[in-house]
Write a protein that holds these residues in place. Structure first.
Motif, PDB file in Angstrom:
ATOM      1  N   ILE A   1      30.007   9.981 -16.447  1.00 18.88           N
ATOM      2  CA  ILE A   1      30.649   9.099 -15.478  1.00 18.88           C
ATOM      3  C   ILE A   1      31.974   8.620 -16.063  1.00 18.88           C
ATOM      4  O   ILE A   1      32.019   8.152 -17.195  1.00 18.88           O
ATOM      5  CB  ILE A   1      29.726   7.912 -15.129  1.00 18.88           C
ATOM      6  CG1 ILE A   1      28.481   8.439 -14.432  1.00 18.88           C
ATOM      7  CG2 ILE A   1      30.448   6.905 -14.262  1.00 18.88           C
ATOM      8  CD1 ILE A   1      27.488   7.384 -14.072  1.00 18.88           C
ATOM      9  N   TYR A   2      33.049   8.764 -15.270  1.00 14.09           N
ATOM     10  CA  TYR A   2      34.384   8.420 -15.747  1.00 14.09           C
ATOM     11  C   TYR A   2      35.163   7.677 -14.666  1.00 14.09           C
ATOM     12  O   TYR A   2      34.863   7.771 -13.478  1.00 14.09           O
ATOM     13  CB  TYR A   2      35.144   9.679 -16.172  1.00 14.09           C
ATOM     14  CG  TYR A   2      35.275  10.704 -15.074  1.00 14.09           C
ATOM     15  CD1 TYR A   2      36.391  10.724 -14.249  1.00 14.09           C
ATOM     16  CD2 TYR A   2      34.285  11.649 -14.853  1.00 14.09           C
ATOM     17  CE1 TYR A   2      36.511  11.646 -13.240  1.00 14.09           C
ATOM     18  CE2 TYR A   2      34.393  12.581 -13.848  1.00 14.09           C
ATOM     19  CZ  TYR A   2      35.509  12.583 -13.040  1.00 14.09           C
ATOM     20  OH  TYR A   2      35.630  13.505 -12.026  1.00 14.09           O
ATOM     21  N   SER A   3      36.158   6.947 -15.091  1.00 13.87           N
ATOM     22  CA  SER A   3      36.964   6.120 -14.187  1.00 13.87           C
ATOM     23  C   SER A   3      38.027   6.968 -13.493  1.00 13.87           C
ATOM     24  O   SER A   3      38.621   7.863 -14.099  1.00 13.87           O
ATOM     25  CB  SER A   3      37.631   5.006 -14.983  1.00 13.87           C
ATOM     26  OG  SER A   3      38.527   4.301 -14.177  1.00 13.87           O
ATOM     27  N   LEU A   4      38.281   6.669 -12.226  1.00 18.15           N
ATOM     28  CA  LEU A   4      39.333   7.350 -11.476  1.00 18.15           C
ATOM     29  C   LEU A   4      40.601   6.512 -11.357  1.00 18.15           C
ATOM     30  O   LEU A   4      41.667   7.034 -11.042  1.00 18.15           O
ATOM     31  CB  LEU A   4      38.834   7.686 -10.066  1.00 18.15           C
ATOM     32  CG  LEU A   4      37.679   8.680  -9.995  1.00 18.15           C
ATOM     33  CD1 LEU A   4      37.189   8.817  -8.562  1.00 18.15           C
ATOM     34  CD2 LEU A   4      38.094  10.023 -10.547  1.00 18.15           C
ATOM     35  N   ILE A   5      40.486   5.204 -11.602  1.00 13.46           N
ATOM     36  CA  ILE A   5      41.633   4.300 -11.481  1.00 13.46           C
ATOM     37  C   ILE A   5      41.678   3.356 -12.687  1.00 13.46           C
ATOM     38  O   ILE A   5      40.732   3.298 -13.474  1.00 13.46           O
ATOM     39  CB  ILE A   5      41.563   3.454 -10.192  1.00 13.46           C
ATOM     40  CG1 ILE A   5      40.350   2.525 -10.225  1.00 13.46           C
ATOM     41  CG2 ILE A   5      41.560   4.319  -8.956  1.00 13.46           C
ATOM     42  CD1 ILE A   5      40.412   1.409  -9.206  1.00 13.46           C
ATOM     43  N   GLU A   6      42.761   2.611 -12.787  1.00 10.14           N
ATOM     44  CA  GLU A   6      42.835   1.537 -13.771  1.00 10.14           C
ATOM     45  C   GLU A   6      42.184   0.310 -13.163  1.00 10.14           C
ATOM     46  O   GLU A   6      42.449  -0.054 -12.021  1.00 10.14           O
ATOM     47  CB  GLU A   6      44.289   1.222 -14.115  1.00 10.14           C
ATOM     48  CG  GLU A   6      44.437   0.131 -15.136  1.00 10.14           C
ATOM     49  CD  GLU A   6      45.881  -0.131 -15.502  1.00 10.14           C
ATOM     50  OE1 GLU A   6      46.130  -1.120 -16.223  1.00 10.14           O
ATOM     51  OE2 GLU A   6      46.758   0.631 -15.057  1.00 10.14           O
ATOM     52  N   GLY A   7      41.280  -0.313 -13.903  1.00 12.58           N
ATOM     53  CA  GLY A   7      40.596  -1.485 -13.372  1.00 12.58           C
ATOM     54  C   GLY A   7      39.551  -2.010 -14.326  1.00 12.58           C
ATOM     55  O   GLY A   7      39.576  -1.711 -15.526  1.00 12.58           O
ATOM     56  N   VAL A   8      38.623  -2.796 -13.787  1.00 13.39           N
ATOM     57  CA  VAL A   8      37.577  -3.453 -14.574  1.00 13.39           C
ATOM     58  C   VAL A   8      36.235  -2.840 -14.220  1.00 13.39           C
ATOM     59  O   VAL A   8      35.920  -2.636 -13.043  1.00 13.39           O
ATOM     60  CB  VAL A   8      37.565  -4.973 -14.296  1.00 13.39           C
ATOM     61  CG1 VAL A   8      36.451  -5.656 -15.061  1.00 13.39           C
ATOM     62  CG2 VAL A   8      38.897  -5.584 -14.668  1.00 13.39           C
ATOM     63  N   VAL A   9      35.419  -2.572 -15.235  1.00 10.39           N
ATOM     64  CA  VAL A   9      34.092  -1.975 -15.039  1.00 10.39           C
ATOM     65  C   VAL A   9      33.121  -3.042 -14.548  1.00 10.39           C
ATOM     66  O   VAL A   9      33.143  -4.181 -15.024  1.00 10.39           O
ATOM     67  CB  VAL A   9      33.568  -1.379 -16.370  1.00 10.39           C
ATOM     68  CG1 VAL A   9      32.177  -0.802 -16.196  1.00 10.39           C
ATOM     69  CG2 VAL A   9      34.532  -0.345 -16.900  1.00 10.39           C
TER      70      VAL A   9
ATOM     71  N   TYR B   1      36.755  -1.647 -10.332  1.00  4.89           N
ATOM     72  CA  TYR B   1      37.550  -2.343  -9.331  1.00  4.89           C
ATOM     73  C   TYR B   1      38.937  -2.625  -9.888  1.00  4.89           C
ATOM     74  O   TYR B   1      39.081  -2.965 -11.067  1.00  4.89           O
ATOM     75  CB  TYR B   1      36.869  -3.651  -8.928  1.00  4.89           C
ATOM     76  CG  TYR B   1      35.573  -3.407  -8.175  1.00  4.89           C
ATOM     77  CD1 TYR B   1      35.581  -2.990  -6.853  1.00  4.89           C
ATOM     78  CD2 TYR B   1      34.341  -3.586  -8.807  1.00  4.89           C
ATOM     79  CE1 TYR B   1      34.418  -2.751  -6.168  1.00  4.89           C
ATOM     80  CE2 TYR B   1      33.165  -3.348  -8.126  1.00  4.89           C
ATOM     81  CZ  TYR B   1      33.200  -2.933  -6.798  1.00  4.89           C
ATOM     82  OH  TYR B   1      32.045  -2.692  -6.116  1.00  4.89           O
ATOM     83  N   PRO B   2      39.969  -2.503  -9.043  1.00  2.55           N
ATOM     84  CA  PRO B   2      41.333  -2.761  -9.527  1.00  2.55           C
ATOM     85  C   PRO B   2      41.498  -4.210  -9.964  1.00  2.55           C
ATOM     86  O   PRO B   2      40.857  -5.116  -9.420  1.00  2.55           O
ATOM     87  CB  PRO B   2      42.218  -2.446  -8.328  1.00  2.55           C
ATOM     88  CG  PRO B   2      41.331  -2.152  -7.192  1.00  2.55           C
ATOM     89  CD  PRO B   2      39.916  -2.104  -7.662  1.00  2.55           C
ATOM     90  N   VAL B   3      42.380  -4.418 -10.922  1.00  8.01           N
ATOM     91  CA  VAL B   3      42.655  -5.766 -11.432  1.00  8.01           C
ATOM     92  C   VAL B   3      43.547  -6.478 -10.427  1.00  8.01           C
ATOM     93  O   VAL B   3      44.564  -5.939  -9.982  1.00  8.01           O
ATOM     94  CB  VAL B   3      43.350  -5.701 -12.813  1.00  8.01           C
ATOM     95  CG1 VAL B   3      43.651  -7.086 -13.332  1.00  8.01           C
ATOM     96  CG2 VAL B   3      42.485  -4.948 -13.797  1.00  8.01           C
ATOM     97  N   GLN B   4      43.173  -7.699 -10.090  1.00  6.39           N
ATOM     98  CA  GLN B   4      43.999  -8.510  -9.180  1.00  6.39           C
ATOM     99  C   GLN B   4      45.140  -9.135  -9.979  1.00  6.39           C
ATOM    100  O   GLN B   4      44.908  -9.839 -10.949  1.00  6.39           O
ATOM    101  CB  GLN B   4      43.146  -9.610  -8.538  1.00  6.39           C
ATOM    102  CG  GLN B   4      41.959  -9.088  -7.772  1.00  6.39           C
ATOM    103  CD  GLN B   4      42.364  -8.254  -6.571  1.00  6.39           C
ATOM    104  OE1 GLN B   4      43.411  -8.471  -5.990  1.00  6.39           O
ATOM    105  NE2 GLN B   4      41.552  -7.277  -6.213  1.00  6.39           N
ATOM    106  N   LYS B   5      46.384  -8.874  -9.558  1.00  2.85           N
ATOM    107  CA  LYS B   5      47.540  -9.406 -10.290  1.00  2.85           C
ATOM    108  C   LYS B   5      48.176 -10.551  -9.563  1.00  2.85           C
ATOM    109  O   LYS B   5      48.104 -10.736  -8.405  1.00  2.85           O
ATOM    110  CB  LYS B   5      48.568  -8.314 -10.526  1.00  2.85           C
ATOM    111  CG  LYS B   5      48.041  -7.255 -11.445  1.00  2.85           C
ATOM    112  CD  LYS B   5      49.089  -6.216 -11.700  1.00  2.85           C
ATOM    113  CE  LYS B   5      48.537  -5.137 -12.623  1.00  2.85           C
ATOM    114  NZ  LYS B   5      49.501  -4.136 -12.917  1.00  2.85           N
TER     115      LYS B   5
END
Length: 82
Positions: free
Chosen positions: A59-67, A78-82
């Protein structure tokens, strides 16, 4: 004809390389695209949102975000809220 029994190959001396399975990134950690989250035998963990699953069930991540580990052993990123 040989007058002594041949030695032959020993029964020991064979070993497989380690597979290094297990959880590689835990909940709350920031990951980047392509980061391996879990290496596993079979689908113990299932892929959730923004997560891919390789042919060997990696299992690998497709985007930059938080596990995030969710119910029923589902892993999402999920993407990081900026």
């Amino acid at each position: 004809m040989a007058h002594k029994k041949g030695q032959g190959a020993g029964k020991n001396g064979r070993d497989s390389n380690p597979q290094y399975r297990g959880v590689k990134r835990y909940g709350g950690q920031v990951v980047y695209p392509g980061t391996i989250l879990v290496r596993q035998c079979g689908s113990h963990f299932r892929s959730g949102f923004n997560v891919g699953c390789g042919k060997d069930y990696t299992i690998y991540s497709l985007i930059e975000g938080v596990v995030k580990f969710e119910s029923q052993r589902r892993i999402s990123v999920y993407p990081v809220q900026k």
